[in-house]
Design a protein around this motif. Structure first.
Motif, PDB file in Angstrom:
ATOM      1  N   ASP A  58       0.815  -1.222   0.000  1.00  0.00           N
ATOM      2  CA  ASP A  58       0.000   0.000   0.000  1.00  0.00           C
ATOM      3  C   ASP A  58       0.846   1.269   0.000  1.00  0.00           C
ATOM      4  OD1 ASP A  58      -2.419  -1.378   0.023  1.00  0.00           O
ATOM      5  OD2 ASP A  58      -2.375  -1.592   2.204  1.00  0.00           O
ATOM      6  N   TYR A  59       2.121   1.135   0.358  1.00  0.00           N
ATOM      7  CA  TYR A  59       2.997   2.309   0.383  1.00  0.00           C
ATOM      8  C   TYR A  59       3.559   2.570  -1.012  1.00  0.00           C
ATOM      9  CZ  TYR A  59       2.852   2.123   5.456  1.00  0.00           C
ATOM     10  OH  TYR A  59       2.426   2.133   6.758  1.00  0.00           O
ATOM     11  N   VAL A  60       3.768   3.859  -1.306  1.00  0.00           N
ATOM     12  CA  VAL A  60       4.355   4.246  -2.584  1.00  0.00           C
ATOM     13  C   VAL A  60       5.820   4.564  -2.325  1.00  0.00           C
ATOM     14  CG1 VAL A  60       4.273   5.966  -4.438  1.00  0.00           C
ATOM     15  CG2 VAL A  60       2.149   5.211  -3.330  1.00  0.00           C
ATOM     16  N   ALA A  61       6.700   4.011  -3.163  1.00  0.00           N
ATOM     17  CA  ALA A  61       8.147   4.225  -2.956  1.00  0.00           C
ATOM     18  C   ALA A  61       8.477   5.714  -3.056  1.00  0.00           C
ATOM     19  CB  ALA A  61       8.918   3.443  -4.007  1.00  0.00           C
ATOM     20  N   GLN A  62       9.321   6.196  -2.148  1.00  0.00           N
ATOM     21  CA  GLN A  62       9.692   7.613  -2.091  1.00  0.00           C
ATOM     22  C   GLN A  62      11.189   7.742  -1.921  1.00  0.00           C
ATOM     23  OE1 GLN A  62       7.694  10.672  -2.036  1.00  0.00           O
ATOM     24  NE2 GLN A  62       6.439   9.141  -3.081  1.00  0.00           N
ATOM     25  N   HIS A  63      11.736   8.883  -2.314  1.00  0.00           N
ATOM     26  CA  HIS A  63      13.171   9.081  -2.108  1.00  0.00           C
ATOM     27  C   HIS A  63      13.450   9.632  -0.707  1.00  0.00           C
ATOM     28  CE1 HIS A  63      11.641  12.947  -3.595  1.00  0.00           C
ATOM     29  NE2 HIS A  63      12.567  13.476  -2.831  1.00  0.00           N
ATOM     30  N   HIS A  64      12.401  10.105  -0.001  1.00  0.00           N
ATOM     31  CA  HIS A  64      12.625  10.607   1.357  1.00  0.00           C
ATOM     32  C   HIS A  64      12.060   9.613   2.379  1.00  0.00           C
ATOM     33  CE1 HIS A  64       8.398  11.692   1.583  1.00  0.00           C
ATOM     34  NE2 HIS A  64       8.516  12.313   0.422  1.00  0.00           N
ATOM     35  N   ALA A  65      12.293   9.935   3.658  1.00  0.00           N
ATOM     36  CA  ALA A  65      11.963   8.976   4.718  1.00  0.00           C
ATOM     37  C   ALA A  65      10.480   8.960   5.085  1.00  0.00           C
ATOM     38  CB  ALA A  65      12.787   9.289   5.960  1.00  0.00           C
ATOM     39  N   GLY A  66       9.725   9.950   4.623  1.00  0.00           N
ATOM     40  CA  GLY A  66       8.308  10.026   4.983  1.00  0.00           C
ATOM     41  C   GLY A  66       7.508   8.892   4.352  1.00  0.00           C
ATOM     42  N   ALA A  67       6.288   8.718   4.834  1.00  0.00           N
ATOM     43  CA  ALA A  67       5.436   7.649   4.301  1.00  0.00           C
ATOM     44  C   ALA A  67       4.444   8.238   3.300  1.00  0.00           C
ATOM     45  CB  ALA A  67       4.683   6.977   5.433  1.00  0.00           C
ATOM     46  N   VAL A  68       4.308   7.591   2.162  1.00  0.00           N
ATOM     47  CA  VAL A  68       3.277   7.956   1.184  1.00  0.00           C
ATOM     48  C   VAL A  68       2.530   6.676   0.844  1.00  0.00           C
ATOM     49  CG1 VAL A  68       2.826   8.920  -1.110  1.00  0.00           C
ATOM     50  CG2 VAL A  68       4.743   9.782   0.241  1.00  0.00           C
ATOM     51  N   TRP A  69       1.223   6.740   0.834  1.00  0.00           N
ATOM     52  CA  TRP A  69       0.451   5.517   0.603  1.00  0.00           C
ATOM     53  C   TRP A  69      -0.708   5.799  -0.350  1.00  0.00           C
ATOM     54  CZ3 TRP A  69       0.813   8.351   4.997  1.00  0.00           C
ATOM     55  CH2 TRP A  69      -0.350   8.945   5.486  1.00  0.00           C
ATOM     56  N   LYS A  70      -1.234   4.714  -0.900  1.00  0.00           N
ATOM     57  CA  LYS A  70      -2.345   4.844  -1.847  1.00  0.00           C
ATOM     58  C   LYS A  70      -3.611   5.230  -1.089  1.00  0.00           C
ATOM     59  CE  LYS A  70      -0.401   1.057  -4.536  1.00  0.00           C
ATOM     60  NZ  LYS A  70      -0.458  -0.387  -4.691  1.00  0.00           N
ATOM     61  N   GLY A  71      -4.365   6.159  -1.657  1.00  0.00           N
ATOM     62  CA  GLY A  71      -5.576   6.619  -0.984  1.00  0.00           C
ATOM     63  C   GLY A  71      -6.568   5.503  -0.736  1.00  0.00           C
ATOM     64  N   SER A  72      -6.650   4.559  -1.685  1.00  0.00           N
ATOM     65  CA  SER A  72      -7.630   3.472  -1.549  1.00  0.00           C
ATOM     66  C   SER A  72      -7.309   2.587  -0.341  1.00  0.00           C
ATOM     67  CB  SER A  72      -7.664   2.619  -2.818  1.00  0.00           C
ATOM     68  OG  SER A  72      -6.377   2.085  -3.056  1.00  0.00           O
ATOM     69  N   ALA A  73      -6.055   2.617   0.102  1.00  0.00           N
ATOM     70  CA  ALA A  73      -5.657   1.765   1.233  1.00  0.00           C
ATOM     71  C   ALA A  73      -6.344   2.200   2.526  1.00  0.00           C
ATOM     72  CB  ALA A  73      -4.145   1.805   1.399  1.00  0.00           C
ATOM     73  N   MET A  74      -6.861   3.437   2.526  1.00  0.00           N
ATOM     74  CA  MET A  74      -7.515   3.930   3.753  1.00  0.00           C
ATOM     75  C   MET A  74      -8.983   3.518   3.848  1.00  0.00           C
ATOM     76  SD  MET A  74      -6.002   7.773   4.187  1.00  0.00           S
ATOM     77  CE  MET A  74      -6.660   8.363   2.656  1.00  0.00           C
ATOM     78  N   LEU A  75      -9.509   2.972   2.743  1.00  0.00           N
ATOM     79  CA  LEU A  75     -10.952   2.683   2.731  1.00  0.00           C
ATOM     80  C   LEU A  75     -11.414   1.757   3.863  1.00  0.00           C
ATOM     81  CD1 LEU A  75     -11.744   2.496  -1.099  1.00  0.00           C
ATOM     82  CD2 LEU A  75     -12.372   4.274   0.539  1.00  0.00           C
ATOM     83  N   PRO A  76     -10.665   0.666   4.150  1.00  0.00           N
ATOM     84  CA  PRO A  76     -11.132  -0.196   5.257  1.00  0.00           C
ATOM     85  C   PRO A  76     -11.253   0.575   6.578  1.00  0.00           C
ATOM     86  CG  PRO A  76      -9.428  -1.312   3.981  1.00  0.00           C
ATOM     87  CD  PRO A  76      -9.477   0.104   3.476  1.00  0.00           C
ATOM     88  N   ALA A  77     -10.314   1.472   6.838  1.00  0.00           N
ATOM     89  CA  ALA A  77     -10.371   2.249   8.094  1.00  0.00           C
ATOM     90  C   ALA A  77     -11.579   3.180   8.082  1.00  0.00           C
ATOM     91  CB  ALA A  77      -9.089   3.041   8.274  1.00  0.00           C
ATOM     92  N   ILE A  78     -11.825   3.818   6.946  1.00  0.00           N
ATOM     93  CA  ILE A  78     -12.948   4.761   6.868  1.00  0.00           C
ATOM     94  C   ILE A  78     -14.275   4.015   7.018  1.00  0.00           C
ATOM     95  CG2 ILE A  78     -14.150   6.371   5.324  1.00  0.00           C
ATOM     96  CD1 ILE A  78     -11.361   7.156   4.230  1.00  0.00           C
ATOM     97  N   GLU A  79     -14.363   2.857   6.348  1.00  0.00           N
ATOM     98  CA  GLU A  79     -15.613   2.078   6.456  1.00  0.00           C
ATOM     99  C   GLU A  79     -15.838   1.588   7.886  1.00  0.00           C
ATOM    100  OE1 GLU A  79     -15.276  -0.915   3.444  1.00  0.00           O
ATOM    101  OE2 GLU A  79     -15.548   0.564   1.834  1.00  0.00           O
ATOM    102  N   ALA A  80     -14.761   1.136   8.527  1.00  0.00           N
ATOM    103  CA  ALA A  80     -14.903   0.649   9.911  1.00  0.00           C
ATOM    104  C   ALA A  80     -15.302   1.801  10.839  1.00  0.00           C
ATOM    105  CB  ALA A  80     -13.597   0.021  10.374  1.00  0.00           C
ATOM    106  N   ALA A  81     -14.781   2.986  10.562  1.00  0.00           N
ATOM    107  CA  ALA A  81     -15.133   4.149  11.398  1.00  0.00           C
ATOM    108  C   ALA A  81     -16.610   4.503  11.222  1.00  0.00           C
ATOM    109  CB  ALA A  81     -14.258   5.342  11.027  1.00  0.00           C
TER     110      ALA A  81
END
Lengths: 461, 120
Positions: A58-81
């Motif tokens: 679900d994470y998108v490769a980045q040249h920096h140390a921060g985390a970048v992820w696909k928006g669709s990966a958040m759907l399970p959390a949003i639905e559960a909320a």
């Protein structure tokens, strides 16, 4: 702005959260927490109920140390909320000591995602929190507020003790004069925790009067004493500090306990609630407690206190004593059974339903044929036996607040002896043999009571 | 109460009372809060909140009002007690309000209000 944010993390979830977001990987990792909520005064309490993490893909490769992820990966959390009517908090970590802060990327992500979460579940708070190794900081949206609250956050982790990551790096409060012998056990930070703590004692009879006196000796910062009953002649054998004048004046038990605490003179502040739980005043007082000690007579009262403790993620220590004659009508047979319990509930751990101490059958047995609570017959009470249970209850409070016997967030650290599935915290007194033994209890992840209610907070109307 | 009856009850309450109706689902039951229900002048206070708990496992709705609500004679209802529901304190009492699915939830709420006019 004087508003405070507190995040409570139940047993088990703290270990999970730290494992997921505090790992040294190629990039930061995030976790989504689903939170219940309640507000007490100026403090907004977020209660972590569930944790969802992203998969590696679900994470998108980045040249920096921060985390970048696909928006669709958040759907399970949003639905559960949405399904659970819960807030969403995004967690990540900056692995250093001292207060963390948001990077510009963190801030941009928070300002984009929090309004998105708020549109999905309007009645709950949402936020983004960064943890360091010692503190936390975050942006939180409070329901019905247009602006994000930017705040240092107090994180309360529940494990074998309660660990508070204070909202700032303030030094511990100096210990009280004359408590040096106690400080050898509690440590300076333990003394500070005691001075800051608000412990609620429900029921100030044979057990509760011991508990409140001992907590005053420990130097607890605030005691919230809850009981609507008054003293009578029969209490003279068992209520600590009672006088004949109290009986003549039909004083409330809270007033006797207050006098005892004041006479000890260690500056414990006192809040008296002379009502039954859960009246609105009693409920509000319990919600602001750091630990609740229940010294009540009935299972129905215990059920209420257990629900409050579970729902608002507050540690709860329960004591009870039962003395029974084998042959009550026989003068020749003087044998008695003396049984007692000290049950310690840590949010996220086993509850009184899990260990079978409360059950629907037992609750029904407490009611008469019309469904009303039967008046408990005048059961035997002995001050010294009450004192054993009360002392152990205070030891449990001391451990919860100071961690004098160890601090760990892991569920394993609470194992009772060698049986890993048994959690310690269910002690049984045999007053005839003179023993107080750890029996332990199994935590049931599917318990409809503790798992169903855990960290729900107030209703999200 | 079947899920269909619960659904219909929520719809009827929302249609009848409008904005002061809030509802949530929690633990398999539906909680409906009517925020401003007028009682009889002699009741104290004259307005209350009513909480209805619609549970598929129960034959009829459970109902609660705000703690301290009195009847028209100024007294608390007989056998009333405070209970915690969904993290809030509510007053429960032993009025036996008849429930008939055919009459609907609006009639049920009207019966609760009516009962407050009585003096025991």
């Amino acid at each position: 702005m004087n508003e405070k944010i507190e995040l409570r993390v139940p047993l088990g979830l703290g270990e999970q959260l730290q494992e997921r977001v505090c790992s040294d990987g190629q990039h930061e990792t995030v976790a989504f927490g689903l939170v219940g909520y309640y507000r007490i005064g100026r403090t907004h309490v977020l209660l972590l109920r569930q944790l969802l993490t992203l998969r590696y893909v679900d994470y998108v490769a980045q040249h920096h140390a921060g985390a970048v992820w696909k928006g669709s990966a958040m759907l399970p959390a949003i639905e559960a909320a949405i399904d659970g009517n819960l807030g969403i908090v995004l967690f990540h970590a900056h692995l250093h000591d001292g207060p963390p802060d948001f990077s510009s990327d963190d801030r941009e992500t928070a300002e984009r995602l929090i309004p998105l979460f708020s549109r999905r579940v309007k009645s709950r708070p949402h936020g983004s929190i960064v943890l360091s190794r010692t503190n936390a900081f975050g942006f939180i949206s409070i329901p019905n507020r247009p602006r994000l609250l930017r705040s240092k956050i107090l994180v309360r982790w529940f494990g074998s003790a309660t660990l508070d990551w204070s909202a700032d790096s303030a030094p511990p409060t100096p210990s009280l004069n004359g408590l040096t012998a106690q400080t050898d056990v509690t440590g300076t930070s333990g003394e500070s925790a005691l001075r800051k703590a608000n412990v609620a004692v429900v029921g100030l009879g044979g057990g509760g009067s011991h508990v409140s006196a001992q907590l005053s000796h420990l130097g607890v910062g605030r005691l919230t004493l809850i009981d609507d009953d008054h003293v009578e002649q029969k209490h003279q054998h068992r209520i600590i500090g009672i006088t004949p004048r109290d009986i003549r004046l039909v004083r409330l038990k809270t007033r006797v306990a207050r006098r005892v605490s004041r006479n000890i003179g260690l500056g414990t502040a006192l809040t008296l609630v002379e009502e039954k739980v859960p009246s609105p005043t009693a409920l509000a007082a319990l919600k602001s407690a750091d630990v609740i000690v229940g010294c009540v007579d009935t299972l129905h009262s215990r059920r209420e206190l257990q629900t409050i403790a579970t729902r608002f993620a507050i540690p709860y220590v329960d004591i009870g004593l039962r003395i029974r004659a084998f042959s009550p009508d026989s003068l020749a047979d003087r044998r008695v059974s003396i049984g007692g319990n000290v049950i310690t509930y840590i949010p996220g751990g086993f509850c009184m339903w899990c260990c079978g101490f409360i059950s629907e059958t037992k609750l029904a047995a407490e009611l008469d044929q019309f469904g009303y609570l039967q008046n408990a017959p005048g059961e035997a009470q002995v001050v010294s036996l009450n004192g054993v249970l009360a002392s152990q209850a205070v030891n449990e409070v001391l451990q919860i607040l100071t961690g004098f016997a160890g601090t760990s967030l892991s569920r394993q650290s609470l194992a009772a002896g060698e049986q890993a599935d048994l959690q310690r915290g269910f002690k049984k007194l045999d007053g005839v043999r003179g023993t107080l033994e750890e029996w332990g209890a199994i935590w049931y992840p599917d318990c409809p009571h503790c798992s169903g209610d855990l960290a729900h907070g107030e209703a999200a109307w | 109460m079947s899920p269909e009856v619960i659904q219909r009850a929520v719809s009827e309450l929302t249609a009848r009372y409008g904005e002061p109706v809030r509802y949530i689902q929690e633990g398999g039951q539906v909680l409906v809060r009517l925020d401003d229900v007028e009682l009889y002048d002699s009741c104290t206070p004259g307005h209350t909140k009513i909480l209805l708990v619609l549970n598929p496992a129960q034959p009829k709705p459970l109902f609660y009002v705000l703690p301290g609500q009195t009847l028209s004679n100024g007294r608390l209802p007989k056998n009333s007690s405070n209970e915690m529901v969904a993290g809030e304190s509510w007053m429960r009492f032993s009025f036996n309000i008849p429930w008939d699915e055919g009459d609907g939830i609006i009639q049920f709420v009207a019966s609760i209000r009516q009962r407050f006019a009585q003096s025991e």
